[in-house]
Design an enzyme around this catalytic site. Structure first.
Site, PDB file in Angstrom:
ATOM      1  CD  GLU A 132     -13.605 -10.821  -7.206  1.00 23.35           C
ATOM      2  OE1 GLU A 132     -12.840 -10.678  -5.602  1.00 23.35           O
ATOM      3  OE2 GLU A 132     -13.105 -10.690  -7.699  1.00 23.35           O
ATOM      4  CG  LEU A 148     -27.216 -26.018  -8.843  1.00 23.11           C
ATOM      5  CD1 LEU A 148     -26.624 -24.144  -8.594  1.00 23.11           C
ATOM      6  CD2 LEU A 148     -27.482 -26.356  -6.947  1.00 23.11           C
ATOM      7  CB  SER A 207      -5.461 -28.281  -7.692  1.00 24.02           C
ATOM      8  OG  SER A 207      -4.372 -28.099  -5.907  1.00 24.02           O
ATOM      9  CG  ASN A 222     -12.914 -35.579   1.705  1.00 27.27           C
ATOM     10  OD1 ASN A 222     -13.064 -33.670   2.420  1.00 27.27           O
ATOM     11  ND2 ASN A 222     -13.335 -36.230   0.976  1.00 27.27           N
ATOM     12  CG  ASP A 243      -7.928 -29.824  -0.408  1.00 30.32           C
ATOM     13  OD1 ASP A 243      -7.930 -30.969  -0.838  1.00 30.32           O
ATOM     14  OD2 ASP A 243      -6.859 -29.506  -0.495  1.00 30.32           O
ATOM     15  CG  HIS A 253     -12.079 -39.866   1.150  1.00 36.34           C
ATOM     16  ND1 HIS A 253     -11.892 -38.019   0.470  1.00 36.34           N
ATOM     17  CD2 HIS A 253     -11.208 -40.587   0.741  1.00 36.34           C
ATOM     18  CE1 HIS A 253     -10.581 -38.791   0.530  1.00 36.34           C
ATOM     19  NE2 HIS A 253      -9.998 -39.506   0.684  1.00 36.34           N
ATOM     20  NE  ARG A 306      -7.196 -27.248  -2.181  1.00 35.90           N
ATOM     21  CZ  ARG A 306      -5.791 -27.505  -3.176  1.00 35.90           C
ATOM     22  NH1 ARG A 306      -6.013 -26.966  -4.452  1.00 35.90           N
ATOM     23  NH2 ARG A 306      -6.082 -28.401  -2.956  1.00 35.90           N
TER      24      ARG A 306
END
Ligand code: IPE
Ligand code: IPE
Ligand code: MG
Length: 259
Positions: free
Chosen positions: A204, A125, A193, A16, A14, A31, A185
């Site tokens: 966590e 991953l 959100s 941008n 978050d 962005h 975040r």
């Protein structure tokens, strides 16, 4: 310090727009810059041995943004995928998407299918991109699919359990890694959100003031360090708690028992 590595990290990328506007630039500039941060973070997560990295790239609520901004976001996603597919492959990374795939434009879906196919036999991953994702939508879809299975005789209503619920979510197939360990975040906002409400039930939470376009592999390490010093009790007690600290000696008197 021995680091405890989260198996599943989820990130709300978050900030941008604010990052760009603080620099007197249009939101889309943020962005563009934000899309270039993904590579380092993915690489670092893979290096650390994280099993699943889930990135929130577009929410069900983000459809309410102006079309011009949405278009830029989808274009940047395609660009990232086409540009980085080879490197992701070299790093043995797999790709998955969660969300309402049917709402995405055909060009984006095509690129996603192509890159997912290219990376499907990798074993490192698992990079997961949440696109047109919303937890509430995911849970409603799960309830509908389960109800349909009951109606058609494939399931019994009382067979629903926490384990079975996982099969009906978009994260089905994540197996033992479906639950988020570390939830990050960026940009200083402290809310979830509509992201992974079920999967992050015991995550966590780490909130950082850093906006996504500035987020680096070092910031990811900071969050992992923070995670490492947290004590995850899952409703139980700390390992060090000994029985003498739980029960005080009980004293009996003529008038009753007190501790
Ligand atoms: C995150 O940055 C990217 C998406 C939600 C797609 P924002 O665009 O939300 O940036 P801010 O929060 O307005 O600064
Ligand atoms: C959450 O960020 C969604 C993504 C990062 C993709 P938003 O900027 O859309 O969320 P709110 O509006 O701050 O809750
Ligand atoms: Mg935002």
């Amino acid at each position: 310090m021995v680091l405890s590595i989260p198996r599943h990290i989820a990130i709300i990328m978050d900030g941008n727009g604010r990052w760009a506007q603080r620099r007197g630039r249009p939101r889309v500039f943020g962005h563009v810059r934000g899309s270039t941060r993904v590579r380092d973070v993915v690489r670092e997560a893979n290096r650390l041995g994280v099993k699943v990295l889930t990135l929130y790239a577009f929410s069900t609520e983000n459809w309410s943004r102006p079309e011009a901004e949405r278009k830029v976001l989808w274009k940047l996603l395609r660009k990232f995928l086409l540009r980085d597919a080879k490197e992701l492959h070299q790093q043995n990374i797999r790709l998955r998407v969660i969300g309402e795939m049917e709402r995405l434009d055909s060009e984006t879906r095509l690129v996603l299918d192509q890159v997912m196919h290219q990376l499907c036999s990798n074993t490192g991953l698992q990079l997961t991109i949440a696109l047109s994702y919303g937890s509430k939508r995911e849970l409603v879809n799960a309830a509908r699919a389960f109800a349909q299975d009951c109606l058609e005789g494939r399931r019994q209503a009382d067979s629903m359990s926490e384990e079975l619920m996982e099969h009906y979510l978009w994260t089905a197939g994540f197996g033992e890694f479906s639950q988020v360990d570390l939830f990050i975040r960026t940009s200083g906002e402290q809310r979830v959100s509509n992201f992974l409400l079920w999967q992050a039930a015991y995550a966590e939470l780490v909130f950082t003031e850093v906006c996504w376009p500035d987020f680096s592999s070092e910031n990811l390490m900071d969050a992992v360090r923070e995670y490492s010093v947290r004590e995850r009790r899952f409703g139980g007690l700390t390992k060090e708690t000994n029985s003498s600290s739980i029960m005080a000696p009980i004293k009996k008197t003529k008038t009753g028992i007190f501790i």
